[in-house]
Structures are given as structure tokens and as C-alpha cells.
Design a protein around this motif. Sequence first.
Motif, PDB file in Angstrom:
ATOM      1  N   ALA A 180       0.838  -1.200   0.000  1.00 24.45           N
ATOM      2  CA  ALA A 180       0.000   0.000   0.000  1.00 24.45           C
ATOM      3  C   ALA A 180       0.873   1.250   0.000  1.00 24.45           C
ATOM      4  N   PHE A 181       0.218   2.387   0.013  1.00 23.54           N
ATOM      5  CA  PHE A 181       0.866   3.685  -0.104  1.00 23.54           C
ATOM      6  C   PHE A 181       2.181   3.824   0.657  1.00 23.54           C
ATOM      7  N   SER A 182       2.147   3.560   1.948  1.00 25.07           N
ATOM      8  CA  SER A 182       3.340   3.807   2.761  1.00 25.07           C
ATOM      9  C   SER A 182       4.064   2.519   3.129  1.00 25.07           C
ATOM     10  N   GLY A 183       3.766   1.436   2.422  1.00 27.23           N
ATOM     11  CA  GLY A 183       4.392   0.149   2.702  1.00 27.23           C
ATOM     12  C   GLY A 183       5.808   0.053   2.157  1.00 27.23           C
ATOM     13  N   SER A 184       6.352  -1.158   2.197  1.00 28.03           N
ATOM     14  CA  SER A 184       7.716  -1.391   1.731  1.00 28.03           C
ATOM     15  C   SER A 184       7.835  -2.842   1.282  1.00 28.03           C
ATOM     16  N   ALA A 185       9.046  -3.214   0.836  1.00 30.47           N
ATOM     17  CA  ALA A 185       9.290  -4.599   0.438  1.00 30.47           C
ATOM     18  C   ALA A 185       9.278  -5.534   1.642  1.00 30.47           C
ATOM     19  N   HIS A 186       9.377  -4.981   2.822  1.00 30.48           N
ATOM     20  CA  HIS A 186       9.484  -5.783   4.046  1.00 30.48           C
ATOM     21  C   HIS A 186       8.103  -6.228   4.528  1.00 30.48           C
ATOM     22  N   ALA A 187       7.548  -7.225   3.833  1.00 27.02           N
ATOM     23  CA  ALA A 187       6.180  -7.665   4.115  1.00 27.02           C
ATOM     24  C   ALA A 187       6.117  -8.659   5.256  1.00 27.02           C
ATOM     25  N   ALA A 188       7.200  -9.403   5.484  1.00 29.39           N
ATOM     26  CA  ALA A 188       7.151 -10.442   6.532  1.00 29.39           C
ATOM     27  C   ALA A 188       8.535 -10.688   7.108  1.00 29.39           C
TER      28      ALA A 188
END
Lengths: 372, 372
Positions: A49-57
Motif C-alpha cells: 500500500a501507499f506507505s508500505g515497503s518490500a518488508h512484508a514479513a
Amino acid sequence: MIGLVKPKTFSFDRLDLESGKTLEDIDIVYETYGSLNEKKDNAVLILHAFSGSAHAAGYYENDTKPGWWDNMIGPGKAFDSDKYFIICSNVLGGCSGSTGPASINKKTGKEYGLDFPVITIGDMAKAQKKLIDFLGIKKLLSAAGGSMGGMQVLEWMVSYPESLRSAIPIAASMRHSPQQIAFNEVARQAIIADANWKKGSYYGGEIPKTGLSLARMIGHITYMSDKSMEKKFARNLKNKADYSFEADSEFEVEGYLKYQGDSFVKRFDANSYLYISKAMDYFDVSGVNFMKQAPASGNDMRFLIIAFESDWLYPPYQSEEIARQLKLKGYDATYCEIKSTYGHDSFLLETDDETRLISSFLNRVYREGLQK
Amino acid sequence: MIGLVKPKTFSFDRLDLESGKTLEDIDIVYETYGSLNEKKDNAVLILHAFSGSAHAAGYYENDTKPGWWDNMIGPGKAFDSDKYFIICSNVLGGCSGSTGPASINKKTGKEYGLDFPVITIGDMAKAQKKLIDFLGIKKLLSAAGGSMGGMQVLEWMVSYPESLRSAIPIAASMRHSPQQIAFNEVARQAIIADANWKKGSYYGGEIPKTGLSLARMIGHITYMSDKSMEKKFARNLKNKADYSFEADSEFEVEGYLKYQGDSFVKRFDANSYLYISKAMDYFDVSGVNFMKQAPASGNDMRFLIIAFESDWLYPPYQSEEIARQLKLKGYDATYCEIKSTYGHDSFLLETDDETRLISSFLNRVYREGLQK
């Protein structure tokens, strides 16, 4: 548990953008969880999403908090890393490793700032497609994401349907309504109004933190719901109301917003806010742009569309419309509205319901692939 | 038609405020329409919303636009100036003639700025009560208003029930929800963040127009609805999308908000924004504070509570709760939810439906008075 993870970087020479311009020397930061099987048909692309990153888990070394969708990704979870090879990359234009306005322009040796070309959701997907090609994946088992992540899913459906077995757009829209554009625009104006913004050339100096913090505060109100705010804050006071205007954050909700704004400026770039929010506003795959008629036979694409009852920023009717259009065009599409009071944030919080829906959906798609 | 009108000023020495402080040398600017009858029992007090003024109806000399509720006030209209004596005053703390933070503090010879004491909706009503006393009116036929005007109506009901025959709170709430507080707080922070605000001491210099304009833009989004914005703007472009971030107001909705912000700063004071929005957030007449049980006999008070279907800022459930509480306490209360897509702005726009409801309601209350 995914355990410790490290981001990787995929670099490539150039990307021809939707605007007609070209961007050179691009880095896309990504993480993967699980293993790609020999047939390379178990890959799932997660879009943030908008303010997310590659660091999902998983965790970075010495971190106490895991990636942003850790409760959805891992062994036995919705995106089961024992079965699937899961990929998540930071979007083009972002500020968590991928090339964006805060990156160094090799031609000048300085940060791009406003010299960074305007990018679109289409450009983000194009960069992701290059990453998928690089990883040797011809067809993704699925692409999934919420909010702007869901918009990227829709972009993948429209631009690279041949590279998808299935897709899961969550709390998304085929295009922003004027209300969604309006909230983004006020946030942008708050950043631009900050004297430290200096037409985007603030790197190395004071950052426009007041404007960026305001933008985030506005955003946060729209991510929650009237009900979830009532439940979380009611009219509780942080400091005693002393009938003095200068008191700092009297109501708890005021303190919460301020805290959210203050922490956001430490991890997000103001120019990225401008570019990415603009990309969302430009995005429009509605009408004639949306998906070709499904072939009468041999169409094995599957779609799971999820929305949340109390989400007033990306209201359920926008997701229903996605499902309706897919069905009209002959696709196998399931629409689910999850009962939740969390508003737009639900896609990050209602993980039990999402897990049930997504697990069985992915299972089915995966099984269908094995039977061939 | 009301025709030409002129504002009048009512001045008094001091007002003891809810905060415990005292304000001296107060002006309250007001207008009246129609005539007070001999029995002085035909007076209706109109209370204005956040950015309203005493100029509710008629025209000022050389003006092309009438007062803010002109389609509701006048001969034969909902508030019929042939029958009723209609009064509207600018609130205490306002910036359209009544004493507020932009007024001169006689003690210092300078504008109050942040030396102005914090005021409440209760203080506003107290000043209005002094005006009503000054006009020789013992009992108002009715008090009516929308939004913050409706909150003032509720304050009158709670603080001066003996001075009311009836009341019409429209699109109001007994207290702000955390979402309502949150939107106000972000608007206040936008003003405070403006370098020109200078802790409220900007008079005579540059005004904090960027911050005030931002505050108004946020407000405007909340006054409309998703539907009304879709109808008015859709995704229409003002200027061609040129994929250049620097383009000015590409979408029509962006241009509209900018225009609303720019015009607001010409007529409204930033400090008044802070004080009045704070008064709204403090306001709470819910629970034990709300109205005594109606006397079993001899209670002739009448209430008409109006809300609008698409109003998500002051959602209908807040008005329903007012009606519910009144009925629980034995009062004659009618609740009407008007179908409208205009959002919170409906109270200014759905004048046909409001006229039908209010005309017959006031007629009944007036007739009942004549029969005594």
C-alpha cells in the motif's frame, strides 16, 4: 515464522515511462519468502500500500517488529511460505530502497527531487514485471495487495493478464473518486505549503516534516472509521481540558494523530508522498480500459475481490464494481465484503477472515494448476 | 424578499465565561427580520454554523449575494418574516463583527490574538441570551440552526429551557465524536504550522493564509459527500493531465478546493477558526447533562430534529440520539431524516424539504401559543 530476512536489490538500466519519459539506473528492492519450485509456478506477488515497503514479513536483525503483513505471510499462513514463493518489492517512486525522488540521480550526483519524472501505477507494475522476468517466472500463481496494493493488482490484471493465474485486489478501486483525490490533494498541499519543502530540494537540510506530518494525520483519519475511532478514543482526554487553547493534545485522538504524524516523517520521504499519491490519482482502469472479454473456453483465471464494510475511503461499492465488471466479461470472480469496523485499515487488521478466504482461494488455484 | 438589511450592534460590559475567566467590553453584531409583536411571543432565534455570520437573510447595499439562509428566511418562507421576528447574531469569538480574537482588547489597544480567553458554545449562548433579554423577549417561539448552529440550539435547550417554546436542531450532535474532533484538530494544526501564524500575533502583517486555506479545504471535503463530489466533479480535468507533477490543479475537484480555500482566507480570521473549532470540540451536553425530565403536565415544549441521509460528518445517528433522549424524558420530539446526497452541506441546500417541515412545525407551535 519466517524468521530473519534480508532485502535484495534488482537493478536495471532503464524504464520507459507512461509519460513518455525515460528513467535510468533503477533499483528495485525486494524480499522473498519460501522457495520457487522447479516448474516456477508457485510464485505469489504481494503489492504494498501507499506507505508500505518490500518488508512484508519476517524480521530484520535486531528489529522488534516484523514486516507489515507478517500475520498473513509465513508457514501455514494465508500466503503459505511452505507452499508458495512469495515476492514483495518496494514500488518505483518509493523511499524504502527502490528508486524514487530521494535517490541519487547519477547524472547530477544529487537527489532527484522534482527532477524525478512523474510515475504511474502502470510504471510501478512495469518495474515489477521486470523483476518477475529476472526471477525467471513466466506466470504468477497470484498477485495480491490492499489499497494501493490492490490498485497495482488491477494494473497487473489489465497490463499482464497472460502472466497471472489469479489475482486478489483488496480494498481497492479501478479509479479514485473525487473524494479520494481531494484527500490526497489536501495532503499534497500541506507538504508543498511547508517552507522547508523548497520545491522538493530539501535533501541534506531541514525536511518538510510539519507538512508531511499533517499529510499523514489527514490520511490516518481516512484509514479509520467513525466507529473504530469511537471505540479506540471516545472523548477520552490525554491531558486535562484546562480551557486554555495552548494545551497540547487534550483529546487522546489528537495525541494519537500527532504521534502518527511525528513517526511517519522519520520513515517516509515527502517527495515520495507527492509522486505516489499522484500516481494513485491518475490511475484509471475503468470502462474500456478494463480487461478484455474472457475467452469462451480455456479461461482459467480466478479472481477474489475483498472489501470491508466500514471502509469509507475505498467503499465496498468500488470493489463490487470490479467484481461486476469481471463477471460481465466472463471471468470467475468472487466478491467478499468482510464485516469490520476498522475502516480502510481493515485490510491490515482483519487477518483471520482474510486468511480463510485467501487460503482456500489460493489452494484451489494451485490445485487446478497441478491437475493440468 | 427581505430586501436591504443593516447589521446592528449590541454592546455589554462583561461576560463570565465557563472557563472561570471574564471577558469585558463585548460587542454582539446581529440582524433582525420582521417585527416583534406586542406580546413579544413571535421571536425566532437563528443560530449560525461554524463560518456563518449575523447576515442570515436579505442584502447589504451593493451586494449581489444575500445572507447565508436567505432561501429559508423571509415573507412566506420557512421562517416567515411576515409572522415572526427573526434574530441572528454573530457568535462570540467570531470574526464578522462580534467580539473575537481579532477584536481590539481595550486594555492593550491591540488585537487579542491568543490573549482572547477560550470560549465555549455555552458562552456563545450566554451572550445570545443577553441580546434576547436586551430585546425584551422572555420566551423565544423557537431557536433553530444547522451544524454548529444546531449545537447552539442544544445549548439553549439545556441552559435556558424556560426561555424556549420550541427548538429545531439540524444536522447537529450532543457532542463531537473523535472523528469530528480529529478533522478539527488537523485543521487547527495546519493553521498553527503556518509560519505567518506567529502564535496568533499576525494582525497588521502577513496572515497565515496557507494554513487557513488548508484548514478550509479539509473542512470542505467533510461538508460534501462521496456522491455529491462524484456528481459535481467526477474525474473531470481542469487542466489537461500532462504527467508533470508541477501542473496546477489538474482535477476539477482540486481547483474547487483551492478556490474555496483562497476565498475563505479573505473573510475569516485564523484565530477565530482555532477558538470556535475548539468550542465545538469541548461541547458535550450528552448523558446527565441533557435536559431534565419533562413535567408530567403542562409541558408545551416542542422539538423538531432534522438530519440528512448522506451527512457523514454529523451522521443521522447523532440526531436520532437527540430525539431518543428527548422522548425518553417525556418531550414532544419529531425526528426527520431528509433524503439528500449533499452531505453535511444539505442543511444549506435542501431548503424545500426543510421549509415543509419547519413551516408546519412553527405554525403549530405558534397556533398553540395563540390558543392559550
